[in-house]
Design an enzyme around this catalytic site. Structure first.
Site, mmCIF file in Angstrom:
data_model
loop_
_atom_site.group_PDB
_atom_site.id
_atom_site.type_symbol
_atom_site.label_atom_id
_atom_site.label_comp_id
_atom_site.label_asym_id
_atom_site.label_seq_id
_atom_site.Cartn_x
_atom_site.Cartn_y
_atom_site.Cartn_z
ATOM 1 N N ASP A 263 68.735 -19.534 -18.899
ATOM 2 C CA ASP A 263 67.553 -20.329 -19.198
ATOM 3 C C ASP A 263 68.138 -21.653 -19.722
ATOM 4 O O ASP A 263 69.302 -21.961 -19.426
ATOM 5 C CB ASP A 263 66.658 -19.597 -20.232
ATOM 6 C CG ASP A 263 65.248 -20.187 -20.321
ATOM 7 O OD1 ASP A 263 64.401 -19.830 -19.502
ATOM 8 O OD2 ASP A 263 64.992 -21.025 -21.218
ATOM 9 N N LYS B 297 63.231 -11.476 -23.111
ATOM 10 C CA LYS B 297 63.853 -12.804 -23.247
ATOM 11 C C LYS B 297 64.779 -12.772 -24.443
ATOM 12 O O LYS B 297 64.575 -11.977 -25.366
ATOM 13 C CB LYS B 297 62.772 -13.856 -23.487
ATOM 14 C CG LYS B 297 63.191 -15.257 -23.113
ATOM 15 C CD LYS B 297 62.966 -15.515 -21.648
ATOM 16 C CE LYS B 297 63.470 -16.879 -21.227
ATOM 17 N NZ LYS B 297 62.968 -17.216 -19.890
HETATM 18 N N1 GLU Z 1 64.853 -18.000 -17.358
HETATM 19 C C1 GLU Z 1 64.200 -17.870 -16.096
HETATM 20 C C2 GLU Z 1 62.708 -17.720 -16.297
HETATM 21 O O1 GLU Z 1 62.153 -18.341 -17.184
HETATM 22 C C3 GLU Z 1 64.845 -16.824 -15.191
HETATM 23 C C4 GLU Z 1 64.909 -15.432 -15.730
HETATM 24 C C5 GLU Z 1 65.735 -14.466 -14.883
HETATM 25 O O2 GLU Z 1 66.249 -14.850 -13.832
HETATM 26 O O3 GLU Z 1 65.834 -13.320 -15.305
HETATM 27 O O4 GLU Z 1 62.021 -17.037 -15.580
#
Ligand code: GLU
Length: 449
Positions: free
Chosen positions: A170, A130
């Site tokens: 996100d 992340k």
């Molecule tokens: N931010 C999203 C999550 O919390 C998607 C992450 C992604 O598609 O890599 O899973």
């Protein structure tokens, strides 16, 4: 869920608190997973012997960098950028980027940690990571957003790649930001490496259904949970907190399946529309005009706006927390249960506080934790990576069917693991245990690395 630790896990948790001071959200996310792991260590003593828990809680790599940019008046600003590459046992690091003023290392680590298990639950070959920045996109012009994204990527590009680390969106990062970041990556590297980032536009390597996937996936998960008690979404009154991408497509799918969403929100307050939220209005306000949810009243005179109000006071049968972490506490949970709520599907990451989770579990209502219920977003990101790798693009129907299949599988896996470990209907336990075992087995196979 037992709300205390197994005796083997207690010293591990204490050590993690000591090693990561001040990172409260990270502590919370770790605690929630570790609370489920006592019986796993009994069944798999090799995990303890090889210190899998301790290794899984230590990110493989943490990158923090300066992001300087200039605003439209030529003032210089400095933000902080993060990418936490948490675990790559199952595949390249995968997870979104969050741009929000509340971002600091503790938030990115909690999100990265959750992502490991969420991604494992999808059954797809993706590790967990992340990133993001404490940059506040609110009120910024389009060219300021572009300059920020370009500066952010000018540092991040050296750490990512389709086989290394694949970011996405996100909170605060949608199609526009992904476009600016992909453009800068392409320019710096001189490679059209579509699989380096997901959530791309449909004309340049994006996948149909990615935009809808987190919300749709959450509704599919809740639909499966309801089936276990011979219930369905049809005819149910629902509330969906937030009004961003996740909320919008949660509302869309609920309406498609015959439910009625009567309230949604933003950080200033919530709207209540007894007749059912008019999604076209919300889309226009949020996706096109980037305005506040209170402006909904300009289009729908009969609706009400409750400034600084608490959306959880609205009576409903199904609730979908889809705004942000810790948005629903013990008091809110008690209110929901009292008002007749029978199921919760978390679209956001860790939106319910530990107190709130306890209330839902003690009341015996269906409760789907985010790491299972909102996995549809990252799963569809992986479908996007598959299409990029084969230079293909799939139809909406084909992709949505795949998403639906993945969510049903995640549901069944959580359900079965909860039964196997002696706590039927406990989706928290099921999700933590199923996700953990998959990652742990891969780590075991790869030796001490
Ligand atoms: N931010 C999203 C999550 O919390 C998607 C992450 C992604 O598609 O890599 O899973």
């Amino acid at each position: 869920m037992s709300n205390s630790f197994d005796e083997k896990v207690t010293p591990i948790y204490q050590e993690i608190i000591k090693r990561n001071p001040g990172e409260t959200e990270f502590h919370q996310a770790v605690r929630e997973v570790l609370e489920s792991l006592g019986p796993v260590l009994v069944k798999y003593p090799e995990f303890a012997h090889h210190k899998i828990i301790q290794r899984i809680c230590e990110p493989e790599r943490q990158i923090i960098f300066r992001v300087p940019w200039t605003d439209d008046k030529n003032n210089v600003h400095i933000n902080r950028g993060f990418r936490v590459e948490f675990n790559s046992a199952l595949g390249p690091y995968k997870g979104g980027l969050r741009f929000h003023p509340s971002v600091y290392l503790g938030i990115i680590k909690f999100l990265g940690f959750e992502q490991i298990f969420k991604n494992a639950l999808t059954g797809l070959p993706i590790g967990g990571g992340k990133g993001g920045s404490d940059f506040d996109p609110k009120g910024k012009s389009d060219s300021e957003i572009m300059r920020f994204c370009q500066s952010f990527m000018t540092e991040l590009y050296r750490h990512i790649g389709e086989h290394t680390d694949v970011p996405a969106g996100d909170i605060g990062v949608g199609g526009r930001e992904i476009g600016y970041m992909f453009g800068q990556y392409k320019r710096i590297t001189n490679r059209y490496e579509a699989g380096v980032i997901t959530g791309k536009g449909l004309d340049w390597g994006g996948s149909l259904v990615r935009k809808e996937a987190t919300g749709y996936g959450n509704v599919f998960f809740v639909k499966e949970m309801l089936k276990t008690i011979n219930e369905s979404i049809e005819g149910k009154t629902c509330i969906v907190s937030g009004s961003g991408n996740v909320s919008i497509y949660t509302i869309e799918k609920i309406h498609e399946l015959g439910g009625k969403v009567v309230a949604c929100s933003d950080s200033n307050g919530y709207i209540y529309d007894k007749a059912g939220i008019d999604l076209q209005v919300v889309k226009q306000l949020k996706e096109v005009e980037r305005r506040r949810i209170k402006d909904y009243l300009e289009y729908r005179g009969d609706a009400r706006y409750i400034e600084k109000g608490n959306i959880w006071e609205v009576p409903c049968q199904l609730a979908f927390p889809s705004a942000t972490q810790n948005e629903l506490n013990g008091k809110d949970a008690t209110l929901l249960v009292k008002n007749g709520c029978i199921a919760i599907g978390e679209g956001a990451n860790m939106p319910t506080t530990p107190d709130g989770v306890k209330v839902f579990q003690e009341a015996g209502i269906l409760y789907a934790p985010g790491k299972a219920a909102n996995a549809g977003g990252v799963a569809t990101s992986t479908l996007e990576m598959m299409q990029n790798a084969s230079r293909d693009s799939w139809s909406f129907e084909f992709t949505e069917n795949k998403l639906s299949e993945i969510m049903t599988n995640i549901h069944n896996l959580c359900y079965e693991k909860a039964e196997e470990f002696g706590s039927p209907g406990n989706y928290v336990l099921g999700a933590n245990v199923a996700g953990f075992i998959r990652v742990a087995n891969a780590m075991l196979a790869m030796g001490v690395i």
